[in-house]
Design an enzyme around this catalytic site. Sequence first.
Site, PDB file in Angstrom:
ATOM      1  N   SER A 138       0.863  -1.181   0.000  1.00  0.00           N
ATOM      2  CA  SER A 138       0.000   0.000   0.000  1.00  0.00           C
ATOM      3  C   SER A 138       0.895   1.224   0.000  1.00  0.00           C
ATOM      4  CB  SER A 138      -0.882  -0.001   1.252  1.00  0.00           C
ATOM      5  OG  SER A 138      -1.495   1.265   1.474  1.00  0.00           O
ATOM      6  N   TYR A 151      -2.014  -1.447  10.401  1.00  0.00           N
ATOM      7  CA  TYR A 151      -2.020  -1.443   8.943  1.00  0.00           C
ATOM      8  C   TYR A 151      -0.723  -0.833   8.415  1.00  0.00           C
ATOM      9  CZ  TYR A 151      -3.763  -0.954   4.178  1.00  0.00           C
ATOM     10  OH  TYR A 151      -3.923  -1.048   2.811  1.00  0.00           O
ATOM     11  N   LYS A 155       2.208  -2.973   6.378  1.00  0.00           N
ATOM     12  CA  LYS A 155       2.463  -2.606   4.985  1.00  0.00           C
ATOM     13  C   LYS A 155       3.910  -2.151   4.790  1.00  0.00           C
ATOM     14  CE  LYS A 155      -1.513  -3.737   3.303  1.00  0.00           C
ATOM     15  NZ  LYS A 155      -1.630  -4.902   2.392  1.00  0.00           N
TER      16      LYS A 155
END
Length: 264
Positions: A138, A151, A155
């Site tokens: 991401s 998150y 990532k």
Amino acid sequence: MTATVAGRRAVVTGAAGGIGAALAAELLERGASVVLADLAPTVAATAAGLGDGAHAWTGDVSSVAGVGELIAFADDRLGEVDMYFANAGIIGPAMLGETDADWDAIIDVNMRAHIRAAQALVPRWQKAGSGYFVATASAAGLLTQIGSAAYSVTKHASVGFAEWLAMTYRDDGIRASVVCPMGVNTNLHDAAGADDGAAQQAVTSAGAVLEPAEVAAIVLDAVEAEQFLILPHPEVLEMYRMKGSDYDRWLRGMSRYQARLNDH
């Protein structure tokens, strides 16, 4: 260097919908055969809709046993897998999370699944002299996500692991790429918005929300060119350069930006 997709035997995880399903469709269009893997049983219908050359496997790609079963299934249906798209991902808890279980789940799906797949595939790719590993990360893996520590951390780890694979096994004929998009019109994108409106606003205000098919075409063009860092949103590169040029200024600016989003 080029890495043509035609004739390759690929696995795509997180393929019931979104970017994963679009990658599978694009791979088939370019002459590959594909196993679509997902925890959701709807992956069977997705594969059936793609026609010949597409096979569905339902299970947990984040566990050692699941990865082993998936690769065995794909070998049986396609022949030995020589391209693996580690695309499955989850949003995880907001902010710092509340329990170890929150973090365990996202680390398993967003990070350990990549490690476990590479551990299974790299030794045999070394013997074969070729193989391609593509990780879906991401823009949060380069720029950091407002709202979710888990998150952002996983990532970043996905980017770092793909980078390590790319430089460590290059002389063995193995290639690796990492995909770092911003907004893509998927269920994951919608779920992020439902959980954290500020994070959603940050993503959508920074660039266009792309369709999965657009991302898939960009990804496979880059893979065929053996490009490591794949940025469906080109503006991410400029932001990444700004961040690297003055890290403290970047952090101060992001803190102010987050405060403005939270005030709305």
